[in-house]
Motif scaffolding. Sequence first.
Motif, mmCIF file in Angstrom:
data_model
loop_
_atom_site.group_PDB
_atom_site.id
_atom_site.type_symbol
_atom_site.label_atom_id
_atom_site.label_comp_id
_atom_site.label_asym_id
_atom_site.label_seq_id
_atom_site.Cartn_x
_atom_site.Cartn_y
_atom_site.Cartn_z
ATOM 1 N N ALA A 162 0.658 -1.184 -0.034
ATOM 2 C CA ALA A 162 0.096 0.154 0.128
ATOM 3 C C ALA A 162 0.916 1.334 0.085
ATOM 4 C CB ALA A 162 -0.793 0.106 1.426
ATOM 5 N N ASN A 163 1.981 1.174 0.747
ATOM 6 C CA ASN A 163 2.865 2.524 0.684
ATOM 7 C C ASN A 163 4.129 2.556 -0.360
ATOM 8 O OD1 ASN A 163 4.464 0.222 1.589
ATOM 9 N ND2 ASN A 163 5.249 1.450 3.411
ATOM 10 N N SER A 164 3.780 1.599 -1.676
ATOM 11 C CA SER A 164 4.749 1.833 -2.706
ATOM 12 C C SER A 164 4.425 2.686 -3.555
ATOM 13 C CB SER A 164 4.995 0.296 -3.307
ATOM 14 O OG SER A 164 3.651 0.080 -4.064
ATOM 15 N N PRO A 165 5.426 3.303 -4.140
ATOM 16 C CA PRO A 165 5.093 4.374 -5.225
ATOM 17 C C PRO A 165 4.063 4.177 -6.115
ATOM 18 C CG PRO A 165 7.378 4.227 -4.718
ATOM 19 C CD PRO A 165 6.641 2.988 -3.919
ATOM 20 N N VAL A 166 4.053 2.675 -6.522
ATOM 21 C CA VAL A 166 3.035 2.497 -7.711
ATOM 22 C C VAL A 166 1.662 2.591 -6.973
ATOM 23 C CG1 VAL A 166 2.176 0.702 -9.080
ATOM 24 C CG2 VAL A 166 4.812 1.122 -8.944
ATOM 25 N N ALA A 167 1.704 1.823 -5.865
ATOM 26 C CA ALA A 167 0.062 1.756 -5.100
ATOM 27 C C ALA A 167 -0.395 3.125 -5.121
ATOM 28 C CB ALA A 167 0.256 1.019 -4.056
ATOM 29 N N MET A 168 0.511 3.992 -4.431
ATOM 30 C CA MET A 168 0.230 5.405 -4.086
ATOM 31 C C MET A 168 -0.229 5.978 -5.274
ATOM 32 S SD MET A 168 2.411 6.519 -1.042
ATOM 33 C CE MET A 168 3.968 6.411 -1.660
ATOM 34 N N MET A 169 0.413 5.808 -6.470
ATOM 35 C CA MET A 169 0.071 6.559 -7.687
ATOM 36 C C MET A 169 -1.036 6.312 -8.338
ATOM 37 S SD MET A 169 2.183 6.849 -10.967
ATOM 38 C CE MET A 169 1.884 5.157 -11.773
ATOM 39 N N LEU A 170 -1.162 5.113 -8.120
ATOM 40 C CA LEU A 170 -2.608 4.399 -8.669
ATOM 41 C C LEU A 170 -3.798 4.948 -7.885
ATOM 42 C CD1 LEU A 170 -1.757 0.655 -9.435
ATOM 43 C CD2 LEU A 170 -2.059 2.383 -11.213
ATOM 44 N N ALA A 225 -6.647 7.409 -9.165
ATOM 45 C CA ALA A 225 -8.134 6.779 -9.041
ATOM 46 C C ALA A 225 -8.893 7.980 -8.689
ATOM 47 C CB ALA A 225 -8.195 5.814 -8.299
ATOM 48 N N GLN A 226 -8.486 8.931 -7.770
ATOM 49 C CA GLN A 226 -9.109 9.938 -7.087
ATOM 50 C C GLN A 226 -9.063 11.184 -8.024
ATOM 51 O OE1 GLN A 226 -8.241 10.364 -3.013
ATOM 52 N NE2 GLN A 226 -7.900 8.043 -2.594
ATOM 53 N N GLY A 227 -8.454 11.325 -9.132
ATOM 54 C CA GLY A 227 -8.399 12.358 -9.896
ATOM 55 C C GLY A 227 -7.318 13.214 -10.027
ATOM 56 N N VAL A 228 -6.014 13.089 -9.323
ATOM 57 C CA VAL A 228 -5.002 13.515 -8.686
ATOM 58 C C VAL A 228 -3.993 13.378 -10.142
ATOM 59 C CG1 VAL A 228 -2.917 13.740 -7.167
ATOM 60 C CG2 VAL A 228 -5.128 13.184 -6.116
ATOM 61 N N SER A 229 -3.414 14.787 -10.491
ATOM 62 C CA SER A 229 -2.847 14.836 -11.568
ATOM 63 C C SER A 229 -1.451 14.488 -11.247
ATOM 64 C CB SER A 229 -2.796 16.167 -12.266
ATOM 65 O OG SER A 229 -2.054 17.142 -11.194
ATOM 66 N N LEU A 230 -0.322 13.981 -12.440
ATOM 67 C CA LEU A 230 0.643 13.799 -11.806
ATOM 68 C C LEU A 230 1.690 14.631 -11.341
ATOM 69 C CD1 LEU A 230 1.575 11.516 -15.358
ATOM 70 C CD2 LEU A 230 1.142 10.659 -12.881
ATOM 71 N N GLU A 231 1.495 15.874 -11.633
ATOM 72 C CA GLU A 231 2.014 16.952 -11.090
ATOM 73 C C GLU A 231 1.837 17.261 -9.733
ATOM 74 O OE1 GLU A 231 2.666 21.784 -11.494
ATOM 75 O OE2 GLU A 231 1.618 20.863 -13.003
ATOM 76 N N GLU A 232 0.589 17.003 -9.110
ATOM 77 C CA GLU A 232 0.039 17.146 -7.820
ATOM 78 C C GLU A 232 0.743 15.879 -7.085
ATOM 79 O OE1 GLU A 232 -4.068 19.380 -8.193
ATOM 80 O OE2 GLU A 232 -4.038 17.261 -8.601
#
Length: 258
Positions: free
Chosen positions: A34-42, A46-53
């Motif tokens: 759950a705390n891996s970069p991939v999991a956090m990015m996914l 899913a919640q609409g957060v941009s890559l920049e944010e």
Amino acid sequence: MNAPTTAEADVLEMAPIERPAQPLAMQQTGALAANSPVAMMLAARAQGVSLEEFGKMMDLQVRWEDREAEKLYNAAFAAFKAEAVRIVKGRKVSDGPLKGRDYAELHDVVDGVTEALSKHGLSTSWKVTRDEKDWLEVTCTLKHVGGHSEVVSMGGPPDAGGAKNQLQARASTITYLERYTLKAICGVAEGGDDTDGNPPAAVVPLDLLAAAREAAMGGWAALSKHIKSLSPADRAALEPESYALKKAAKAADEKGKQ
């Protein structure tokens, strides 16, 4: 052997279900942490957060983790300093100006601090960070299991005192620098500190010795001029190395005549 039932036959005839390829992190661990970069990015996507944010969030996370790691390091180091660390002077000088004096070798310092460091999740390592003909630098790193580390560096010229060849001269200086950077990063010392079994390295400040050796390479006249330019205190501090300096200056003059 009993024939399969109608239900079992139906299962056997079913085509295999194709599943989409899993991320590498899931392939290796069987589940995405759950705390891996991939999991956090996914989760963020899913919640609409941009890559920049998301990048800004990760930077904030890294800074927070660095601060927490530093806190753990400081607590561990404070606990280490509360230990009764004792460094034994395990060797006696057998000749030279310091004959009869005791001093601690590198392994004495390592033996004195390692158990207490390990107890609190701390460890040390060295790296030669500058390796030149006339100058060597060693960096000692003190690291905590939480990830934070601190470093101390010290440099000096090859120790040409005594009957050392070039390799021995460099090894002597590296060992000396390892010992003193370890003592510095750990904040420890022997009782009254040591005066070292190697007079040039222990008694003469490295910067003062380096300048004198450079002058000696120019011959006796250059060495004499350099010595006269020093303060009385510096001349006194350089005295333990005077024989080696004069010998080096004489050798330089003889080489110049050839």
